[in-house]
Design a protein around this motif. Structure first.
Motif, PDB file in Angstrom:
ATOM      1  N   VAL A   1      -0.337   0.849  12.239  1.00 32.06           N
ATOM      2  CA  VAL A   1       0.354   1.101  10.978  1.00 32.06           C
ATOM      3  C   VAL A   1       1.747   1.657  11.242  1.00 32.06           C
ATOM      4  CG1 VAL A   1       0.367   2.491   8.864  1.00 32.06           C
ATOM      5  CG2 VAL A   1      -1.756   1.456   9.655  1.00 32.06           C
ATOM      6  N   LYS A   2       1.845   2.600  12.166  1.00 33.07           N
ATOM      7  CA  LYS A   2       3.146   3.195  12.482  1.00 33.07           C
ATOM      8  C   LYS A   2       4.095   2.149  13.055  1.00 33.07           C
ATOM      9  CE  LYS A   2       1.450   7.913  13.201  1.00 33.07           C
ATOM     10  NZ  LYS A   2       1.276   9.019  14.172  1.00 33.07           N
ATOM     11  N   THR A   3       3.566   1.237  13.852  1.00 31.58           N
ATOM     12  CA  THR A   3       4.398   0.160  14.396  1.00 31.58           C
ATOM     13  C   THR A   3       4.910  -0.739  13.271  1.00 31.58           C
ATOM     14  OG1 THR A   3       3.212   0.155  16.510  1.00 31.58           O
ATOM     15  CG2 THR A   3       4.441  -1.838  15.930  1.00 31.58           C
TER      16      THR A   3
ATOM     17  N   GLU B   1      -2.939   7.049   7.238  1.00 31.23           N
ATOM     18  CA  GLU B   1      -4.367   6.994   7.529  1.00 31.23           C
ATOM     19  C   GLU B   1      -5.091   6.102   6.524  1.00 31.23           C
ATOM     20  OE1 GLU B   1      -2.527   9.684   7.378  1.00 31.23           O
ATOM     21  OE2 GLU B   1      -2.588  10.466   9.431  1.00 31.23           O
ATOM     22  N   GLU B   2      -4.709   6.197   5.260  1.00 29.71           N
ATOM     23  CA  GLU B   2      -5.348   5.376   4.219  1.00 29.71           C
ATOM     24  C   GLU B   2      -4.987   3.901   4.382  1.00 29.71           C
ATOM     25  OE1 GLU B   2      -5.578   8.767   0.679  1.00 29.71           O
ATOM     26  OE2 GLU B   2      -3.808   7.486   0.886  1.00 29.71           O
ATOM     27  N   VAL B   3      -3.739   3.636   4.776  1.00 23.14           N
ATOM     28  CA  VAL B   3      -3.331   2.244   5.032  1.00 23.14           C
ATOM     29  C   VAL B   3      -4.169   1.667   6.173  1.00 23.14           C
ATOM     30  CG1 VAL B   3      -1.478   0.736   5.823  1.00 23.14           C
ATOM     31  CG2 VAL B   3      -0.985   2.552   4.174  1.00 23.14           C
ATOM     32  N   ALA B   4      -4.355   2.440   7.250  1.00 26.03           N
ATOM     33  CA  ALA B   4      -5.135   1.979   8.393  1.00 26.03           C
ATOM     34  C   ALA B   4      -6.568   1.655   7.986  1.00 26.03           C
ATOM     35  CB  ALA B   4      -5.121   3.046   9.501  1.00 26.03           C
ATOM     36  N   ALA B   5      -7.159   2.537   7.177  1.00 23.83           N
ATOM     37  CA  ALA B   5      -8.538   2.305   6.734  1.00 23.83           C
ATOM     38  C   ALA B   5      -8.634   1.081   5.834  1.00 23.83           C
ATOM     39  CB  ALA B   5      -9.060   3.546   6.005  1.00 23.83           C
TER      40      ALA B   5
ATOM     41  N   LEU C   1       0.821  -1.206   0.000  1.00 28.00           N
ATOM     42  CA  LEU C   1       0.000   0.000   0.000  1.00 28.00           C
ATOM     43  C   LEU C   1       0.856   1.259   0.000  1.00 28.00           C
ATOM     44  CD1 LEU C   1      -2.797  -1.117   2.500  1.00 28.00           C
ATOM     45  CD2 LEU C   1      -2.975  -0.891   0.010  1.00 28.00           C
ATOM     46  N   VAL C   2       1.936   1.237   0.785  1.00 32.05           N
ATOM     47  CA  VAL C   2       2.860   2.380   0.790  1.00 32.05           C
ATOM     48  C   VAL C   2       3.414   2.609  -0.606  1.00 32.05           C
ATOM     49  CG1 VAL C   2       5.132   3.157   1.592  1.00 32.05           C
ATOM     50  CG2 VAL C   2       3.479   2.240   3.221  1.00 32.05           C
TER      51      VAL C   2
END
Length: 229
Positions: free
Chosen positions: A196-198, A183-187, A175-176
């Motif tokens: 996501v940050k982890t 935020e979009e990755v989390a959704a 996704l990146v």
């Protein structure tokens, strides 16, 4: 906290336009301007701004060399370099290799400039999806030989990592590489932003990547992400 920005462009009108946009934001401050790459490097080393906004084509020393000196491999304390460009595939690719953490089209929406600067300062570099695909697809694997497949080659390259990525980390990488924000990755994955940050922190450690741009580059280079992602 105020984000301090250095602007380097050989066109005074461009510098003025960027300064007006950035200084209009309560959390952004332009601390220096430079008309060439050499002056930009000197000012950046002296002032240590949070973000260096550099043009590519400049006299004395171009933005590519300035990026390498400020953020490239071997730099002890690299700065965040955001490239503002009219988009030339070859030059932008080289800027990525020289340590740039984000790219911004000069003819893009003015509202995107402050967001790109904030993202670069936070280490959450912004590259629009259209730029991501055009830039990073140059890194895709060559056509596989008859004896193998892209998937097999991808697995082989992933297996060479000292610590392999988990299945969910591969999802995040993919996704990146398509230009998704945190935020979009989390959704997309139905997880929290902190998760996501982890994942991104673990991915950077495993790949020894300095930022999400290098994560995306690795994804295209290994074939994890392709034009059909």
């Amino acid at each position: 906290m105020t984000i301090r920005v250095l602007i380097a462009d050989d066109h005074e009108m461009v510098r003025c336009a960027f300064r007006m946009i950035l200084d209009s934001q309560p959390d952004l401050e332009v601390v220096a301007e430079a008309a060439d790459g050499a002056a930009a490097v000197e000012a950046a080393r002296r002032l240590r701004p949070d973000v260096c906004l550099l043009d590519i084509r400049m006299p004395e020393q171009d933005g590519l060399e300035a990026t390498r000196l400020l953020a490239g491999p071997g730099v002890t304390d690299p700065l965040n370099v955001l490239i503002a460009t009219t988009f030339d595939d070859e030059y932008v690719y080289r800027a990525l290799r020289n340590g740039a953490c984000g790219f911004l089209l000069k003819d893009g929406a003015p509202a995107l400039l402050p967001e790109a600067v904030r993202a670069a300062a936070a280490g959450n570099s912004l590259i629009s999806p259209s730029i991501t695909v055009r830039l990073l697809e140059h890194m895709t694997l060559p056509a596989p030989k008859p004896s193998g497949s892209r998937r097999t080659t991808t697995r082989r390259r992933m297996s060479r990592l000292p610590e392999p990525l988990t299945e969910r980390e591969v999802d995040v990488v993919r996704l990146v590489a398509q230009g998704f924000t945190n935020e979009e990755v989390a959704a997309e994955l139905y997880v929290t932003l902190s998760t996501v940050k982890t994942h991104l922190g673990n991915i950077q450690r495993k790949l020894t990547a300095r930022n999400r741009v290098e994560i995306a580059a690795w994804a295209w280079e290994t074939g994890i992400c392709t034009r059909d992602c």
